[in-house]
Motif scaffolding. Sequence first.
Motif, mmCIF file in Angstrom:
data_model
loop_
_atom_site.group_PDB
_atom_site.id
_atom_site.type_symbol
_atom_site.label_atom_id
_atom_site.label_comp_id
_atom_site.label_asym_id
_atom_site.label_seq_id
_atom_site.Cartn_x
_atom_site.Cartn_y
_atom_site.Cartn_z
ATOM 1 N N PHE A 95 43.697 37.001 22.637
ATOM 2 C CA PHE A 95 42.619 37.677 21.926
ATOM 3 C C PHE A 95 43.091 38.249 20.599
ATOM 4 C CE2 PHE A 95 41.902 37.790 26.452
ATOM 5 C CZ PHE A 95 40.659 37.199 26.528
ATOM 6 N N VAL B 289 49.862 46.044 40.810
ATOM 7 C CA VAL B 289 49.316 46.023 39.450
ATOM 8 C C VAL B 289 49.683 44.712 38.753
ATOM 9 C CG1 VAL B 289 49.356 47.161 37.210
ATOM 10 C CG2 VAL B 289 49.289 48.528 39.289
ATOM 11 N N LEU C 110 47.399 42.081 39.928
ATOM 12 C CA LEU C 110 46.089 42.223 39.305
ATOM 13 C C LEU C 110 46.077 41.569 37.924
ATOM 14 C CD1 LEU C 110 43.297 43.587 39.542
ATOM 15 C CD2 LEU C 110 44.301 45.602 38.488
ATOM 16 N N PHE C 111 47.139 41.843 37.141
ATOM 17 C CA PHE C 111 47.200 41.270 35.798
ATOM 18 C C PHE C 111 47.400 39.761 35.835
ATOM 19 C CE2 PHE C 111 47.538 45.573 34.235
ATOM 20 C CZ PHE C 111 46.829 45.466 33.057
ATOM 21 N N VAL D 280 43.804 38.335 36.592
ATOM 22 C CA VAL D 280 42.858 38.461 35.494
ATOM 23 C C VAL D 280 43.344 37.667 34.278
ATOM 24 C CG1 VAL D 280 43.674 40.556 34.349
ATOM 25 C CG2 VAL D 280 41.260 40.159 34.579
ATOM 26 N N PHE E 57 42.656 33.953 34.798
ATOM 27 C CA PHE E 57 41.223 33.673 34.679
ATOM 28 C C PHE E 57 40.791 33.684 33.217
ATOM 29 C CE2 PHE E 57 36.872 35.282 34.329
ATOM 30 C CZ PHE E 57 36.189 34.324 35.058
ATOM 31 N N ALA E 58 41.325 34.673 32.468
ATOM 32 C CA ALA E 58 40.786 34.947 31.133
ATOM 33 C C ALA E 58 41.023 33.824 30.133
ATOM 34 C CB ALA E 58 41.386 36.245 30.597
ATOM 35 N N ASN F 20 38.325 31.209 31.463
ATOM 36 C CA ASN F 20 37.213 31.734 32.262
ATOM 37 C C ASN F 20 36.839 30.825 33.425
ATOM 38 O OD1 ASN F 20 37.142 33.867 30.505
ATOM 39 N ND2 ASN F 20 35.439 33.072 29.315
ATOM 40 N N PHE G 45 34.524 41.166 40.900
ATOM 41 C CA PHE G 45 35.929 41.445 40.612
ATOM 42 C C PHE G 45 36.399 42.773 41.205
ATOM 43 C CE2 PHE G 45 39.212 43.220 37.810
ATOM 44 C CZ PHE G 45 40.163 42.226 37.905
ATOM 45 N N SER H 29 43.102 51.130 39.149
ATOM 46 C CA SER H 29 43.627 50.095 38.255
ATOM 47 C C SER H 29 42.619 48.961 38.092
ATOM 48 C CB SER H 29 44.976 49.575 38.756
ATOM 49 O OG SER H 29 44.867 49.113 40.071
ATOM 50 N N THR H 30 41.907 48.619 39.167
ATOM 51 C CA THR H 30 40.919 47.545 39.050
ATOM 52 C C THR H 30 39.816 47.919 38.078
ATOM 53 O OG1 THR H 30 41.274 47.305 41.413
ATOM 54 C CG2 THR H 30 39.668 45.893 40.436
ATOM 55 N N VAL I 240 41.155 47.812 34.475
ATOM 56 C CA VAL I 240 41.316 46.433 34.008
ATOM 57 C C VAL I 240 39.956 45.783 33.769
ATOM 58 C CG1 VAL I 240 42.055 44.130 34.740
ATOM 59 C CG2 VAL I 240 43.584 46.059 35.010
ATOM 60 N N LEU J 192 38.477 47.133 30.581
ATOM 61 C CA LEU J 192 39.242 46.618 29.447
ATOM 62 C C LEU J 192 38.846 45.179 29.121
ATOM 63 C CD1 LEU J 192 41.863 47.416 27.716
ATOM 64 C CD2 LEU J 192 43.074 45.958 29.309
ATOM 65 N N PHE J 193 38.778 44.343 30.164
ATOM 66 C CA PHE J 193 38.510 42.928 29.914
ATOM 67 C C PHE J 193 37.048 42.659 29.578
ATOM 68 C CE2 PHE J 193 42.195 40.198 30.448
ATOM 69 C CZ PHE J 193 43.137 41.148 30.789
ATOM 70 N N LEU K 41 37.894 42.760 25.591
ATOM 71 C CA LEU K 41 38.307 41.367 25.428
ATOM 72 C C LEU K 41 37.169 40.380 25.706
ATOM 73 C CD1 LEU K 41 41.816 41.648 27.099
ATOM 74 C CD2 LEU K 41 41.221 41.852 24.705
ATOM 75 N N VAL L 23 35.833 39.206 28.373
ATOM 76 C CA VAL L 23 36.029 38.192 29.406
ATOM 77 C C VAL L 23 34.977 38.403 30.486
ATOM 78 C CG1 VAL L 23 37.595 37.363 31.200
ATOM 79 C CG2 VAL L 23 38.491 38.021 28.985
ATOM 80 N N PRO L 24 34.215 37.370 30.836
ATOM 81 C CA PRO L 24 33.122 37.557 31.794
ATOM 82 C C PRO L 24 33.618 37.692 33.231
ATOM 83 C CG PRO L 24 33.264 35.261 31.156
ATOM 84 C CD PRO L 24 34.298 35.988 30.340
ATOM 85 N N LEU L 25 34.196 38.820 33.572
ATOM 86 C CA LEU L 25 34.568 39.052 34.972
ATOM 87 C C LEU L 25 33.283 39.327 35.748
ATOM 88 C CD1 LEU L 25 37.678 41.368 34.484
ATOM 89 C CD2 LEU L 25 37.677 38.969 35.123
ATOM 90 N N PRO L 26 33.166 38.770 36.953
ATOM 91 C CA PRO L 26 31.897 38.905 37.680
ATOM 92 C C PRO L 26 31.712 40.313 38.262
ATOM 93 C CG PRO L 26 33.513 37.761 39.008
ATOM 94 C CD PRO L 26 34.153 37.975 37.673
#
Lengths: 505, 165
Positions: free
Chosen positions: A51, A394, A397-398, A401, A404-405, A408, B110, B139-140, B143, B146-147, B151, B153-156
């Motif tokens: 990004f 953590v 998790l990263f 994500v 995926f990012a 998508n 998500f 944390s979820t 994140v 943030l996304f 950013l 990002v299409p998180l569901p």
Amino acid sequence: MQTLLEAFRLIADPQVIVTVLLASIFGLFVGAIPGLTATMATALLVPMTFFMDPLSSIAAIVACTAMAITAGDIPGCLLRIPGTPASAAYTDETFMMTKKGLGAQALGSSLVSSVIGGLFGAIVLMVAAPSLARVALNFSSFEYFWLACIGLSCAALVSSTGFVAGLLSLFIGLLIATVGMDVISGSPRFTFGSVQLMGGVSFVPAMIGMFAISEILYSLLNGTARQRFAKPQKITGIFHGILPLISKYRTNVARGSVIGTIIGILPGAGGDIAAWITYATARRFSKESQKFGTGHPEGVIEAGAANNAGLSGAWVPALVFGVPGDAVTAIAVGVLFMKGINPGPRLFETQGAMLYAVFMIFLIANIALLPFGWLAIRAASKILSVPRPQLMAVILLFCIVGSFAINNTIFDIGVMLVFGILAFALSEAGIPIAPIILGIVLGPLLEQNFLTSMTIADGNLLAFFERPIAGVLGIFVLLLWSIPLVSAIMQVSRHVSHARPMKLT
Amino acid sequence: MSKAPFLAGAILSLLGAGVIAEAMRLPTIPGQTYGPGFFPVLIGAGLLVFGAIYALSVRRPMQAVILLEGEGTAPDEAEETVPERPFYGALAWLVTGLVATIFLWETAGFVLLMSVVLTVFMILLGVRFWHAGLVSIASTIIVYALFIKILMVPLPAGLLAPLGL
């Protein structure tokens, strides 16, 4: 001059500065925690760089890895566990120094020599890269084919678990690179009817899987997932008396910087190998070689300079030819490709200002190591007391994500999982992972240049030796390939007398 | 040496044979010597040959061509802290959780999915329930925000969509 001013303007951008700052802190943290490597830090950073503009993303990778490699010395010195593989060569030495009450001196000397080595490598990069690029402008597909060959061969040859394992890893990487539509004819290869695989295996999820997920799997299966590190002693006054020490061992700093840069420039070998080799050269040329291993700073200074110098040196082939020198620059080249920038000599003409800005980031990141490294050493006991299960959660998790990012798609999370399991299984079987990355990045380059050359030369293989530079490179590659053959023959012929491999001491 | 290198070598060798067979079926370009199948065949051959060598060299360990002094004798990490037993439970959960993530991504959303996966993961590693829950939910959500916000990002959102997340 105009380019330089433009470059200054580029790095004065607040986005770049904030990126470098955050990436540095991230790198310090990851480097200081054993089990998390600089490559893993880069892999986790890539989804974020997606990004950013190209300069910020490269700046982030540069700053993050320089910090991680240096911070890797901290747990080695305090707990005898190297934070990153690049520190492993002198972990015992620094730990012995700490035992003797010289912990501050060990960390201080490795930090200062890292800065000097890193700066030296960066200056070589600034000077050598543009002039090499002018030579490389005349390169055709023949030369590029050989360069890709050199990169791949070196990666297999220097693999510490034996060249057969390295070669296997390389072939796996090359195979992964062939998945998807063939660039020349457009026919799908190894896609098994999957539409998602038509574009090839996504690079970022594969990397996150191989460097982060496999690490989590490893710590779960080896029972280290809950391990707490012993509370290290607090170290203060690391810069006290450092300058006299460094100037006493200035030959070591110089030799470490030079050898480190050269090893970095060689494709396939990076900072960790540079550290092993220079620790050995320091001992070989030392007047007090008997003191090595008892807590003597000489080897630490030389190898500390070398691993950071190697880090900068690895960018020379990556930027000039687009042929990365190690796993980190392989990832960086992949990032640049994703941003539509093709690393190579043309880049020096079209994106001169940006390249100079990248060079300046190298200088800034290495100078910033001094205050940042000092802070990290002060905070070492805090960083090392981070509980592992929470940290792994953590990271997981990263990973998810981040995978995926990029596109998508959920498919990429599956790619991450599969590659994590694959990398874990391979490393359990003694097969290294880094050559896979080089195979994935260099595979398309190798194939395209081969096929283009063959179209030009009408299928005549001798054409690869007809141009002068291509001929020299080709002979060099053949010599490289003959090393394992010769050593195998020698091993067989001396089978009775316990053949030993060539030793670099 | 364990059986792992032998198995890996054998599997990779078989894979090489498979790759060659598959690559032979790729189309050739008329008038050109080297088509899209050429490189895959080479790679397959490489895997076939070196996989076999690797599997067979298990008894007599292959040494590096260039041996760096001291390499391989890395400091023993387990020396001071005794390693614990493998966490098979957490491992099984990790794989199941990731597979479940792939299948329930859109429906569950998500935040919900990740909170559950991470909480259980941490509990299986000996973290207390409330602590694990707190860390994973916090944390979820961070994140996610943030996304989604920065950013793009299409998180569901999934099941939590009515909450306006």
